[in-house]
Write an enzyme that holds these catalytic residues in place. Structure first.
Site, mmCIF file in Angstrom:
data_model
loop_
_atom_site.group_PDB
_atom_site.id
_atom_site.type_symbol
_atom_site.label_atom_id
_atom_site.label_comp_id
_atom_site.label_asym_id
_atom_site.label_seq_id
_atom_site.Cartn_x
_atom_site.Cartn_y
_atom_site.Cartn_z
ATOM 1 N N CYS A 1 -1.139 0.908 5.744
ATOM 2 C CA CYS A 1 0.316 0.911 5.784
ATOM 3 C C CYS A 1 0.802 2.017 4.839
ATOM 4 O O CYS A 1 0.030 2.620 4.092
ATOM 5 C CB CYS A 1 0.874 -0.441 5.347
ATOM 6 S SG CYS A 1 0.509 -0.861 3.614
ATOM 7 N N HIS B 1 -1.377 -4.035 -5.249
ATOM 8 C CA HIS B 1 -0.849 -5.389 -5.362
ATOM 9 C C HIS B 1 -0.086 -5.641 -6.654
ATOM 10 O O HIS B 1 0.441 -6.728 -6.862
ATOM 11 C CB HIS B 1 -2.000 -6.405 -5.282
ATOM 12 C CG HIS B 1 -2.795 -6.304 -4.026
ATOM 13 N ND1 HIS B 1 -3.997 -5.636 -3.964
ATOM 14 C CD2 HIS B 1 -2.550 -6.756 -2.776
ATOM 15 C CE1 HIS B 1 -4.467 -5.702 -2.726
ATOM 16 N NE2 HIS B 1 -3.614 -6.361 -1.985
ATOM 17 N N CYS C 1 2.810 -1.037 -4.802
ATOM 18 C CA CYS C 1 3.591 -0.782 -3.597
ATOM 19 C C CYS C 1 5.047 -1.170 -3.848
ATOM 20 O O CYS C 1 5.316 -2.245 -4.397
ATOM 21 C CB CYS C 1 3.027 -1.595 -2.434
ATOM 22 S SG CYS C 1 4.057 -1.542 -0.946
ATOM 23 N N GLU D 1 -1.427 -10.271 -5.967
ATOM 24 C CA GLU D 1 0.012 -10.005 -5.838
ATOM 25 C C GLU D 1 0.839 -11.172 -6.368
ATOM 26 O O GLU D 1 1.805 -10.973 -7.118
ATOM 27 C CB GLU D 1 0.376 -9.749 -4.377
ATOM 28 C CG GLU D 1 1.861 -9.510 -4.160
ATOM 29 C CD GLU D 1 2.301 -9.598 -2.717
ATOM 30 O OE1 GLU D 1 3.376 -10.149 -2.460
ATOM 31 O OE2 GLU D 1 1.550 -9.108 -1.832
ATOM 32 N N THR E 1 4.242 -10.873 0.141
ATOM 33 C CA THR E 1 4.653 -9.872 1.129
ATOM 34 C C THR E 1 3.914 -9.997 2.451
ATOM 35 O O THR E 1 4.409 -9.559 3.491
ATOM 36 C CB THR E 1 4.453 -8.448 0.594
ATOM 37 O OG1 THR E 1 3.085 -8.275 0.191
ATOM 38 C CG2 THR E 1 5.367 -8.180 -0.595
#
EC number: 1.17.7.4
Length: 278
Positions: free
Chosen positions: A12, A74, A96, A126, A161
């Protein structure tokens, strides 16, 4: 066999951004470079980084003086970041931006007096990072799990997420029946929603599905779960070496999806092996 690759398979934007940042730091840093935890949840990508001289540490106390510390995709636990800066280490934040959002919301909502509920895996890096930014009561609720028992009039709900949207929706609805005020903030990454929708569509069009990615990657595991609900002949592998020809007996078209932390070269390796199968 024909192989149909999902449009969204592979890195991504957030993961690619972090990987590029690590490459830049590794090429320019005067001293050692380490990541605080595996840079992404993909063993093959981490191994390639190791070949470039980028190490991995679990805690800041393991970092040698003069090293540059890169925070992984993360994110990191707040106290670890504070320790790194207190030691005067050079810290490059590779978190991110989509992970930054729940961190910011965890801090803001708890400051406003909400009891925070995070829908996600309590053991995931995360989620640990997000929880560390909370400045008040915080509870982690397992997706699809039991509704946690606690007393609070005002509750705020956010999500990991990579959470499946339906799990977040169920959690918000269940909490709304138990507490006077429930505020929901959708922190699910838009890429996650798009990737999961792609996986659903792919699974309905093929004879079998292979999902490629790290076994410890939450978003990859979720993709496999989603595909398996539609196409029972779904397998989650990390590399082409795990493929078993017997899985594809009678198959004409095989779908290939991959997690957000799966490198293109790993996906291509699996696709090539599938195409060669008879």
């Amino acid at each position: 066999m024909e192989v149909k690759i999902a449009r969204t398979a592979g890195f991504c934007w957030g993961v690619r951004r972090t990987m590029d940042k690590v490459d830049e730091v590794a090429a320019s840093a005067a001293g050692p470079v380490v990541t605080l935890g595996p840079i992404i949840h993909n063993p093959q990508a981490v191994a390639r980084m190791r070949e470039k001289g980028v190490g991995t540490v679990a805690e800041v106390q393991e970092v040698a003086p003069g090293a540059t510390v890169v925070v992984r995709t993360h994110g990191a636990v707040r106290t670890e970041l504070e320790r790194a800066r207190a030691r005067g280490l050079s810290v490059v934040d590779g978190t991110c931006p989509y992970v930054k959002f729940p961190q910011v919301m965890a801090q803001r909502l708890t400051r406003e007096g909400y009891h925070l509920v995070v829908v996600g895996d309590a053991n995931h890096a995360e989620v640990k990072g997000v929880v560390s930014f909370a400045e008040g009561p915080c509870t982690v609720m397992k997706p699809g799990g039991a509704v946690p028992e606690f007393k609070a009039k005002r509750v705020a709900v956010i999500a990991q997420t990579t959470c499946i949207g339906a799990d977040f929706e169920r959690a918000v609805g269940a909490l709304a029946l138990r507490h006077q005020e429930v505020r929901a903030v959708n922190t699910i990454c838009s890429d996650t929603d798009e990737r999961q929708a792609d996986a659903r569509a792919l699974a309905s069009e093929v004879d079998a599905v292979v999902v490629v990615g790290g076994k410890n990657s939450a978003n990859t595991r979720h993709l496999a779960e989603i595909c398996r609900e539609i196409q029972p002949r779904t397998w989650h592998v990390e590399t082409e070496d795990e493929l078993d020809p017997s899985w594809f007996t009678g198959c004409t078209v095989v779908g290939l999806s991959a997690g957000a932390s799966t490198p293109d070269w790993v996906i291509e390796g699996v696709a090539a092996r599938l195409r060669d199968m008879r």
